[in-house]
Design a protein around this motif. Structure first.
Motif, PDB file in Angstrom:
ATOM      1  N   LYS A   1       0.832  -1.200   0.000  1.00  0.00           N
ATOM      2  CA  LYS A   1       0.000   0.000   0.000  1.00  0.00           C
ATOM      3  C   LYS A   1       0.875   1.263   0.000  1.00  0.00           C
ATOM      4  N   GLY A   2       2.015   1.171   0.715  1.00  0.00           N
ATOM      5  CA  GLY A   2       2.936   2.302   0.737  1.00  0.00           C
ATOM      6  C   GLY A   2       3.473   2.620  -0.649  1.00  0.00           C
ATOM      7  N   LEU A   3       3.557   1.584  -1.489  1.00  0.00           N
ATOM      8  CA  LEU A   3       4.070   1.778  -2.845  1.00  0.00           C
ATOM      9  C   LEU A   3       2.982   2.242  -3.801  1.00  0.00           C
ATOM     10  N   ILE A   4       1.824   1.575  -3.768  1.00  0.00           N
ATOM     11  CA  ILE A   4       0.823   1.817  -4.826  1.00  0.00           C
ATOM     12  C   ILE A   4      -0.467   2.434  -4.320  1.00  0.00           C
ATOM     13  N   GLY A   5      -0.589   2.651  -3.003  1.00  0.00           N
ATOM     14  CA  GLY A   5      -1.837   3.212  -2.475  1.00  0.00           C
ATOM     15  C   GLY A   5      -2.988   2.246  -2.698  1.00  0.00           C
ATOM     16  N   ASP A   6      -4.109   2.753  -3.164  1.00  0.00           N
ATOM     17  CA  ASP A   6      -5.290   1.903  -3.359  1.00  0.00           C
ATOM     18  C   ASP A   6      -5.522   1.566  -4.827  1.00  0.00           C
ATOM     19  N   GLU A   7      -4.503   1.765  -5.655  1.00  0.00           N
ATOM     20  CA  GLU A   7      -4.639   1.450  -7.075  1.00  0.00           C
ATOM     21  C   GLU A   7      -4.901  -0.043  -7.269  1.00  0.00           C
ATOM     22  N   PRO A   8      -5.806  -0.396  -8.197  1.00  0.00           N
ATOM     23  CA  PRO A   8      -6.055  -1.824  -8.430  1.00  0.00           C
ATOM     24  C   PRO A   8      -4.878  -2.490  -9.152  1.00  0.00           C
ATOM     25  N   LEU A   9      -4.684  -3.779  -8.865  1.00  0.00           N
ATOM     26  CA  LEU A   9      -3.651  -4.563  -9.545  1.00  0.00           C
ATOM     27  C   LEU A   9      -4.313  -5.447 -10.594  1.00  0.00           C
ATOM     28  N   LEU A  10      -3.860  -5.339 -11.830  1.00  0.00           N
ATOM     29  CA  LEU A  10      -4.394  -6.166 -12.907  1.00  0.00           C
ATOM     30  C   LEU A  10      -3.519  -7.406 -13.047  1.00  0.00           C
ATOM     31  N   GLU A  11      -4.123  -8.467 -13.597  1.00  0.00           N
ATOM     32  CA  GLU A  11      -3.363  -9.708 -13.763  1.00  0.00           C
ATOM     33  C   GLU A  11      -2.819  -9.825 -15.181  1.00  0.00           C
ATOM     34  N   GLY A  12      -1.828 -10.702 -15.322  1.00  0.00           N
ATOM     35  CA  GLY A  12      -1.285 -10.981 -16.639  1.00  0.00           C
ATOM     36  C   GLY A  12      -0.162 -10.047 -17.050  1.00  0.00           C
ATOM     37  N   HIS A  13       0.431 -10.372 -18.194  1.00  0.00           N
ATOM     38  CA  HIS A  13       1.482  -9.559 -18.836  1.00  0.00           C
ATOM     39  C   HIS A  13       2.827  -9.541 -18.099  1.00  0.00           C
ATOM     40  N   VAL A  14       2.908 -10.141 -16.907  1.00  0.00           N
ATOM     41  CA  VAL A  14       4.158 -10.114 -16.138  1.00  0.00           C
ATOM     42  C   VAL A  14       4.601 -11.555 -15.896  1.00  0.00           C
TER      43      VAL A  14
ATOM     44  N   VAL B   1       4.333  -4.280 -12.101  1.00  0.00           N
ATOM     45  CA  VAL B   1       4.809  -3.482 -13.222  1.00  0.00           C
ATOM     46  C   VAL B   1       3.861  -2.306 -13.418  1.00  0.00           C
ATOM     47  N   LYS B   2       4.412  -1.122 -13.543  1.00  0.00           N
ATOM     48  CA  LYS B   2       3.594   0.042 -13.865  1.00  0.00           C
ATOM     49  C   LYS B   2       3.851   0.439 -15.305  1.00  0.00           C
ATOM     50  N   ALA B   3       2.778   0.417 -16.096  1.00  0.00           N
ATOM     51  CA  ALA B   3       2.892   0.761 -17.509  1.00  0.00           C
ATOM     52  C   ALA B   3       1.683   1.580 -17.920  1.00  0.00           C
ATOM     53  N   GLU B   4       1.918   2.718 -18.533  1.00  0.00           N
ATOM     54  CA  GLU B   4       0.865   3.622 -19.003  1.00  0.00           C
ATOM     55  C   GLU B   4      -0.181   3.864 -17.919  1.00  0.00           C
ATOM     56  N   GLY B   5       0.298   4.102 -16.695  1.00  0.00           N
ATOM     57  CA  GLY B   5      -0.585   4.479 -15.598  1.00  0.00           C
ATOM     58  C   GLY B   5      -1.307   3.328 -14.933  1.00  0.00           C
ATOM     59  N   LYS B   6      -1.125   2.098 -15.455  1.00  0.00           N
ATOM     60  CA  LYS B   6      -1.804   0.946 -14.857  1.00  0.00           C
ATOM     61  C   LYS B   6      -0.792   0.027 -14.189  1.00  0.00           C
ATOM     62  N   LEU B   7      -1.289  -0.728 -13.195  1.00  0.00           N
ATOM     63  CA  LEU B   7      -0.419  -1.634 -12.436  1.00  0.00           C
ATOM     64  C   LEU B   7      -0.783  -3.083 -12.731  1.00  0.00           C
ATOM     65  N   TYR B   8       0.225  -3.886 -13.003  1.00  0.00           N
ATOM     66  CA  TYR B   8       0.040  -5.296 -13.294  1.00  0.00           C
ATOM     67  C   TYR B   8       0.892  -6.092 -12.315  1.00  0.00           C
ATOM     68  N   SER B   9       0.383  -7.269 -11.929  1.00  0.00           N
ATOM     69  CA  SER B   9       1.090  -8.018 -10.905  1.00  0.00           C
ATOM     70  C   SER B   9       1.024  -9.506 -11.167  1.00  0.00           C
ATOM     71  N   THR B  10       2.061 -10.190 -10.755  1.00  0.00           N
ATOM     72  CA  THR B  10       2.028 -11.644 -10.735  1.00  0.00           C
ATOM     73  C   THR B  10       2.895 -12.102  -9.578  1.00  0.00           C
ATOM     74  N   LYS B  11       2.742 -13.390  -9.196  1.00  0.00           N
ATOM     75  CA  LYS B  11       3.560 -13.898  -8.097  1.00  0.00           C
ATOM     76  C   LYS B  11       4.025 -15.309  -8.390  1.00  0.00           C
ATOM     77  N   SER B  12       5.053 -15.712  -7.703  1.00  0.00           N
ATOM     78  CA  SER B  12       5.641 -17.030  -7.900  1.00  0.00           C
ATOM     79  C   SER B  12       6.055 -17.568  -6.537  1.00  0.00           C
ATOM     80  N   ALA B  13       5.568 -18.762  -6.200  1.00  0.00           N
ATOM     81  CA  ALA B  13       5.873 -19.346  -4.890  1.00  0.00           C
ATOM     82  C   ALA B  13       7.261 -19.977  -4.908  1.00  0.00           C
ATOM     83  N   VAL B  14       8.039 -19.687  -3.895  1.00  0.00           N
ATOM     84  CA  VAL B  14       9.376 -20.274  -3.752  1.00  0.00           C
ATOM     85  C   VAL B  14       9.443 -20.973  -2.400  1.00  0.00           C
ATOM     86  N   ARG B  15       9.819 -22.258  -2.430  1.00  0.00           N
ATOM     87  CA  ARG B  15      10.013 -22.970  -1.172  1.00  0.00           C
ATOM     88  C   ARG B  15      11.481 -22.851  -0.774  1.00  0.00           C
ATOM     89  N   VAL B  16      11.712 -22.290   0.411  1.00  0.00           N
ATOM     90  CA  VAL B  16      13.084 -22.046   0.863  1.00  0.00           C
ATOM     91  C   VAL B  16      13.450 -23.099   1.893  1.00  0.00           C
TER      92      VAL B  16
END
Lengths: 151, 105
Positions: A48-61, A130-145
């Protein structure tokens, strides 16, 4: 009003510190290093400190990270995107004591791609935003440590 | 403070250049305890990094304490000719800085 010797020395010192802080160790980016978001100890408040309340879109990352990391102190990650006009790519480790790991800004001829090595304290998700053209996109990847990084 | 060592390579292929670098830095988070004394090791980490092509900034970055010790960073940019100069500069939380540069092969 007269200035006492101590006060004068103090003022000299203080203004010197200001000058050093602003000039000699010249800053690399124009904006201040976002200390509050980097110091945040929980993932969601850090996000939230980074992006505030902006929505995160899926895909493209895309994140390339190992499914299992033997050493959490050095986990290789690669982040890429098919988006254009990318402003920045940001990386989080959602269980880290300080979840926000980094942000890379792309200018000029650079491609929106990051390859680096990060610390993961325990099994967790690597999250790329990823921030591109004012929109935010996100993805995640699980890592077992299997052996945590000294983070 | 003396400039720190950095390993940096840049190679042009198929119209783009790939840069790979290792910056020698402790990247102490400030939350690790010394094994012998049990005292917290003070934070000492790179906060800001930038990459330049022939003096023009192409990437800037903000780092926290989650980047590994002796940071590895690779990036890619369009174009780049053999002999062009690629430079990486960093500044850490104590105000120390370091840099490394190479010519594209």
């Amino acid at each position: 009003m007269s200035i006492s010797r101590r006060s004068f020395i103090y003022r000299c010192f203080y203004s010197g510190v200001l000058i050093l802080g602003s000039g000699l160790f010249s800053r690399i980016s124009r904006a201040a290093w976002p200390a509050a978001a980097f110091d945040e100890t929980e993932y969601l408040p850090a996000l939230k400190g980074l992006i505030g309340d902006e929505p995160l879109l899926e895909g493209h990352v895309t994140i390339q990270a190992p499914e299992v990391a033997e050493n959490g102190a050095t986990v290789p990650v690669k982040i890429s995107t098919d988006l254009t006009n990318v402003e920045w790519i940001s990386i989080f480790g959602d269980k880290n004591p300080r979840p926000w790991i980094s942000r890379f800004y792309f200018h000029g001829k650079s491609k929106p791609f990051v390859s680096t090595r990060i610390k993961l304290r325990e099994s967790s998700n690597v999250v790329a935003i990823v921030k591109a053209e004012g929109k935010l996109y996100s993805t995640k990847s699980a890592v077992r440590v299997t052996a945590g990084g000294c983070v | 403070m003396a400039q720190k060592e950095m390993k940096i390579r840049a190679k042009a292929k198929d119209g783009k250049t790939t840069v790979k670098a290792i910056m020698y830095h402790v990247m102490e988070s400030g939350s690790r305890k010394d094994a012998k004394t049990g005292e917290l090791v003070p934070a000492h980490f790179i906060k800001e990094v930038k990459a330049e092509l022939n003096g023009e900034v192409i990437i800037t970055a903000e780092w926290g304490t989650g980047i590994s010790k002796n940071p590895y960073w690779s990036f890619v940019f369009d174009g780049g000719n053999p002999g062009d100069t690629v430079k990486i500069i960093w500044v850490d939380n104590l105000g120390e800085s370091g840099s490394g540069e190479t010519q594209i092969k």
